[in-house]
Design an enzyme around this catalytic site. Structure first.
Site, PDB file in Angstrom:
ATOM      1  CG  HIS A 231       0.161   0.420   2.517  1.00  0.00           C
ATOM      2  ND1 HIS A 231      -0.288  -0.850   3.809  1.00  0.00           N
ATOM      3  CD2 HIS A 231      -0.074   1.313   3.311  1.00  0.00           C
ATOM      4  CE1 HIS A 231       0.503  -0.395   4.231  1.00  0.00           C
ATOM      5  NE2 HIS A 231       0.789  -0.304   4.124  1.00  0.00           N
TER       6      HIS A 231
HETATM    7  P1  TYD Z   1      -1.677  -2.900   7.795  1.00  0.00           P
HETATM    8  O1  TYD Z   1      -1.091  -1.549   7.920  1.00  0.00           O
HETATM    9  O2  TYD Z   1      -2.501  -2.818   6.604  1.00  0.00           O
HETATM   10  O3  TYD Z   1      -0.141  -4.119   8.317  1.00  0.00           O
HETATM   11  P2  TYD Z   1       0.850  -4.342   7.513  1.00  0.00           P
HETATM   12  O4  TYD Z   1       0.997  -2.696   6.365  1.00  0.00           O
HETATM   13  O5  TYD Z   1       2.081  -4.410   7.941  1.00  0.00           O
HETATM   14  O6  TYD Z   1       0.483  -5.395   5.938  1.00  0.00           O
HETATM   15  O7  TYD Z   1      -3.053  -2.940   9.015  1.00  0.00           O
HETATM   16  C1  TYD Z   1      -2.770  -4.423   9.474  1.00  0.00           C
HETATM   17  C2  TYD Z   1      -4.109  -4.313  10.082  1.00  0.00           C
HETATM   18  O8  TYD Z   1      -3.687  -3.316  11.244  1.00  0.00           O
HETATM   19  C3  TYD Z   1      -5.458  -3.921   9.003  1.00  0.00           C
HETATM   20  O9  TYD Z   1      -6.617  -3.866   9.366  1.00  0.00           O
HETATM   21  C4  TYD Z   1      -4.842  -2.422   9.989  1.00  0.00           C
HETATM   22  C5  TYD Z   1      -4.986  -2.741  11.186  1.00  0.00           C
HETATM   23  N1  TYD Z   1      -3.991  -0.999  11.738  1.00  0.00           N
HETATM   24  C6  TYD Z   1      -4.578  -1.108  12.980  1.00  0.00           C
HETATM   25  O10 TYD Z   1      -5.367  -0.679  13.136  1.00  0.00           O
HETATM   26  N2  TYD Z   1      -3.818   0.227  13.595  1.00  0.00           N
HETATM   27  C7  TYD Z   1      -2.435   0.467  13.257  1.00  0.00           C
HETATM   28  O11 TYD Z   1      -1.881   1.214  13.338  1.00  0.00           O
HETATM   29  C8  TYD Z   1      -1.836  -0.449  11.828  1.00  0.00           C
HETATM   30  C9  TYD Z   1       0.028   0.246  11.395  1.00  0.00           C
HETATM   31  C10 TYD Z   1      -3.108  -1.244  11.081  1.00  0.00           C
END
Ligand code: TYD
Length: 134
Positions: A50
Site C-alpha cells: 500500500h
Molecule cells: P496494515 O497496515 O495493512 O499492515 P501491513 O502494512 O504491515 O501489511 O495493517 C494490518 C491491519 O491492522 C489492518 O486491518 C489495519 C490494522 N492497523 C491498525 O488498526 N492500526 C495500526 O496502527 C496499523 C498499522 C494497522
C-alpha cells in the site's frame, strides 16, 4: 525525492550496551503520533502493499532483518534493513512492500499520524492513477 531514504541514528551506547534515542522533528523528520511494531512474521509472508496519501513513517529493524521494496510508480528499489541504528523513511505516496522477514525480526514503525484506513491506497492501479495526477 529519492526512493530509498535511509536515516542513520547516533549510537549513544557505552561499555554497558547500546542506546539510541529517537526524537520527533529532530532525527525523526515529523511529529510522532503513533508507534507500532511488527514481529513474528513468517518467512514466506509479505506485508505492506500500500501507499499513504498523507502519512509519513520511519521503519527501524530493531532485531533481525527484513527487506523493503519502495516504489514511486515510476521506479522501484529494494533495501535490506538489518541494523538497529538505521531507519527507512516511508514518505507519502510511496508504495511499499516488506518481505524476507527473519524469524527474530522486530520492526518498529514511527508514524506521523493516528491510524486512518482512509489514508491508505491499497490497490496498485489506484496508486498509479494517483501518481499520474500529481
Ligand atoms: P496494515 O497496515 O495493512 O499492515 P501491513 O502494512 O504491515 O501489511 O495493517 C494490518 C491491519 O491492522 C489492518 O486491518 C489495519 C490494522 N492497523 C491498525 O488498526 N492500526 C495500526 O496502527 C496499523 C498499522 C494497522
Amino acid at each position: 525525492m529519492s526512493l530509498i531514504s535511509l536515516l542513520t541514528f547516533n549510537e549513544l551506547g557505552d561499555e554497558r550496551g547500546g542506546l539510541i534515542s529517537l526524537e520527533q522533528n529532530k532525527n525523526i523528520p515529523f511529529e510522532i503520533k503513533r508507534v507500532y511494531y511488527i514481529f513474528g512474521t513468517q518467512q514466506d509472508v509479505a506485508r505492506g502493499f500500500h501507499a499513504h496519501k498523507e502519512l509519513q513513517q520511519v521503519a527501524i529493524c530493531l532485531k533481525g532483518s527484513c527487506c523493503f521494496l519502495m516504489d514511486d510508480g515510476r521506479n522501484k528499489a529494494e533495501v535490506i534493513l538489518d541494523k538497529s541504528n538505521m531507519g527507512i523513511l516511508i514518505d507519502v505516496m510511496q508504495w511499499h512492500e516488506m518481505y524476507d522477514f527473519s524469524d527474530d525480526c522486530l520492526l518498529l514503525v514511527l508514524a506521523s499520524d493516528y491510524y486512518d484506513e482512509a489514508d491508505y491506497i491499497r490497490n496498485y492501479n489506484d496508486f498509479l492513477g494517483c501518481i499520474k495526477n500529481v
